[in-house]
Design a protein around this motif. Structure first.
Motif, PDB file in Angstrom:
ATOM      1  N   UNK A  37     -38.144  34.626  57.915  1.00 45.72           N
ATOM      2  CA  UNK A  37     -38.550  35.856  57.238  1.00 45.72           C
ATOM      3  C   UNK A  37     -39.133  36.868  58.216  1.00 45.72           C
ATOM      4  N   UNK A  38     -39.893  36.381  59.191  1.00 46.68           N
ATOM      5  CA  UNK A  38     -40.504  37.273  60.179  1.00 46.68           C
ATOM      6  C   UNK A  38     -39.428  37.935  61.049  1.00 46.68           C
ATOM      7  N   UNK A  39     -38.504  37.115  61.566  1.00 48.40           N
ATOM      8  CA  UNK A  39     -37.474  37.646  62.466  1.00 48.40           C
ATOM      9  C   UNK A  39     -36.564  38.643  61.749  1.00 48.40           C
ATOM     10  N   UNK A  40     -36.171  38.321  60.519  1.00 46.03           N
ATOM     11  CA  UNK A  40     -35.276  39.230  59.801  1.00 46.03           C
ATOM     12  C   UNK A  40     -35.946  40.580  59.566  1.00 46.03           C
ATOM     13  N   UNK A  41     -37.243  40.588  59.341  1.00 47.41           N
ATOM     14  CA  UNK A  41     -37.950  41.854  59.124  1.00 47.41           C
ATOM     15  C   UNK A  41     -38.165  42.606  60.434  1.00 47.41           C
ATOM     16  N   UNK A  42     -38.326  41.890  61.514  1.00 50.09           N
ATOM     17  CA  UNK A  42     -38.383  42.550  62.814  1.00 50.09           C
ATOM     18  C   UNK A  42     -37.059  43.262  63.091  1.00 50.09           C
ATOM     19  N   UNK A  43     -35.956  42.541  62.879  1.00 42.83           N
ATOM     20  CA  UNK A  43     -34.645  43.141  63.118  1.00 42.83           C
ATOM     21  C   UNK A  43     -34.399  44.320  62.185  1.00 42.83           C
ATOM     22  N   UNK A  44     -34.841  44.190  60.936  1.00 45.02           N
ATOM     23  CA  UNK A  44     -34.677  45.272  59.956  1.00 45.02           C
ATOM     24  C   UNK A  44     -35.413  46.521  60.421  1.00 45.02           C
ATOM     25  N   UNK A  45     -36.659  46.353  60.848  1.00 45.23           N
ATOM     26  CA  UNK A  45     -37.454  47.494  61.292  1.00 45.23           C
ATOM     27  C   UNK A  45     -36.881  48.098  62.573  1.00 45.23           C
ATOM     28  N   UNK A  46     -36.444  47.259  63.500  1.00 48.99           N
ATOM     29  CA  UNK A  46     -35.847  47.762  64.740  1.00 48.99           C
ATOM     30  C   UNK A  46     -34.553  48.515  64.459  1.00 48.99           C
TER      31      UNK A  46
END
Length: 492
Positions: free
Chosen positions: A316-325
């Motif tokens: 969940x953390x990584x997917x949201x990092x990628x989403x924000x980037x």
């Protein structure tokens, strides 16, 4: 509230903003689950005792908690004044500029990817051994790892509320069994009576305290991710700071108590020998001794679910990092899409699952051991990377508030972040010095030497920020409009 710059949400165009109503409890569950309490107590703590500072290892959790609590003060201050969900790279961008922000973004991706894939290796091994012990056909560890990736990917594809509920149930169960075990040790008085010997200076600085500190800091990875869930929180300016403080204090107290109880269970004179016999089975032996066969069975099952909760939370953390980037114009635009029904960063979730699967396949082809190499090596990479990220973020907090004067509280914007910065830099230096011992690069006398494995793994930490710096330079020269758009997401 839309906090990322992306396409307008007209009819026929997908939304790019994440929304939700997560409260303090739900966010705490997700970030503490990422810390994987039972995995730490059952896997990392015995290794910290064996390879680190022995009886004094529980003290390393206290040291880590104090350093990270100081860091959390600055993090929480930035959360109130920078309404963005990117956490590290957003805060560093606002404080130190876009190039530094992009460098931090890629280092953060390395951190969370390596810690997640390390646990995938461990859970694959544990599942293969467990099912083989029950009489099932022997299946390679990496197939179990790939199956775990598929299940995590399915949950990550759906709404965040589902993940938070799953994580909540698993977290309560694993914390509960460890507290019961600690209570049994306390009631019985342990092997040689209860004492504060793990916190005596001569024990704290015995053995290899640098390795002990490495394992202790690794246990906290994930708590800082509270800011990433900003868009999905009920009241971000209040929910995120509260969740951050609760997470780091709760994790620190829990690990200190649990590791102290582990030492007391066998006694200061014998605990090192017990850990040396089989560190992976130490928690099971301790549970069998104090809670009997039923307790051993329960904790064995929960150890597996603990690792599952860990990888789900980091997913969940990584997917949201990628989403924000993505919405910052740093990664491909499709990663910024949000599912119309599940309201999740579904494309980012699919890409992250594919990334994890590819890495597991590569490790399997290379013939790496799932515990001694996949888990240990890449958890070490993540630990050093997170210490560097937090140190840079602490510096960014100081610079940002010195420049903007938006918050004049000296403790929150200068003193606490400054002390956190000093502590984190010191921790990073100690980890680098002792890093070779983690991967087995030692000389005949057992002293750390920087061999090929150490060099390659440390190079990953050096290369990733460079990728961000190169991208920033490229955008500035070749795509100035795109570079200017990054302003909305990470400042600078």
């Amino acid at each position: 509230m839309t906090v990322t710059k992306g396409p307008a949400t007209d009819a026929g165009q997908p939304t790019r903003s994440l929304k939700g109503s997560l409260g303090v409890t739900a966010i705490v569950f997700m970030v503490v689950a990422a810390a994987s309490p039972l995995t730490v107590v059952g896997g990392a703590a015995p290794l910290g005792i064996l390879l680190g500072n022995g009886v004094g290892f529980p003290s390393m959790y206290v040291v880590s908690a104090v350093i990270l609590l100081l860091f959390a003060v600055g993090l929480s201050a930035m959360t109130r004044h920078v309404p963005k969900p990117g956490a590290f790279f957003t805060f560093v961008g606002y404080g130190l500029g876009k190039p530094a922000g992009l460098a931090s973004a890629f280092l953060a991706l390395l951190t969370y990817t390596t810690i997640q894939v390390s646990v995938y290796g461990y859970i694959g091994y544990l599942l293969s051994v467990t099912f083989a012990g029950l009489g099932a056909p022997e299946i390679p560890w990496y197939l179990y790892s790939l199956a775990s990736i598929a299940v995590v990917g399915l949950l990550g594809y759906r709404h965040i509320d589902l993940s938070s509920k799953v994580l909540g149930v698993l977290l309560v169960a694993e914390v509960g069994i460890v507290l019961v075990l600690a209570g049994a040790v306390i009631v019985t008085g342990g092997a040689d009576g209860l004492s504060a010997e793990p916190f005596v200076p001569e024990q704290v600085f015995s053995g290899s305290p640098g390795v002990g500190l490495m394992f202790a800091i690794a246990a906290f990875i994930g708590f800082e991710a509270t800011a990433i869930f900003r868009d999905e929180a009920k009241d971000p300016s209040r929910t995120i700071p509260r969740a951050t403080y609760i997470a780091v204090i709760g994790i620190g107290l829990f690990y200190t108590l649990a590791s102290w109880a582990l030492v007391m269970a066998w006694g200061p004179d014998d605990v090192l020998a017990v850990a040396g016999e089989d560190p992976g089975a130490m928690i099971l032996r301790t549970t069998l001794l104090y809670l009997g066969p039923v307790g051993e069975l329960v904790i064995n099952v929960l150890l597996i679910t603990s690792m599952f909760a860990c990888v789900l939370s980091f997913h969940n953390v990584i997917t949201r990092y990628q989403h924000t980037m993505s919405n910052a114009g740093v990664l491909p635009g499709r990663l910024g899409g949000v599912h119309p029904k599940h309201l999740s960063p579904h494309t980012s979730s699919l890409v992250q699952s594919a990334t994890a699967a590819i890495l597991i396949v590569v490790f399997a082809v290379l013939g790496l051991d799932p515990v001694l190499q996949v888990f240990t090596w890449f958890a070490g990479v993540a630990t050093l990377a997170i210490a560097i990220l937090m140190a840079v973020t602490s510096l960014a907090v100081i610079v940002y508030f010195a420049r903007t004067k938006q918050d004049r509280r000296l403790w929150n914007t200068v003193v606490a972040p400054g002390l956190g910065f000093i502590g984190l830099v010191g921790s990073a230096v100690v980890i680098v010095v002792y890093f070779p011992m983690l991967v087995g690069d030692v000389d005949a006398g057992g002293n750390p030497v920087f061999g090929t494995v150490s060099a390659v793994l440390l190079a990953l930490i050096a290369v990733c920020p460079v990728v961000g710096l190169v991208q920033a330079a490229y955008l500035r020269r070749r795509r100035p409009a795109a570079y200017a758009d990054v302003m909305d997401a990470i400042g600078g």
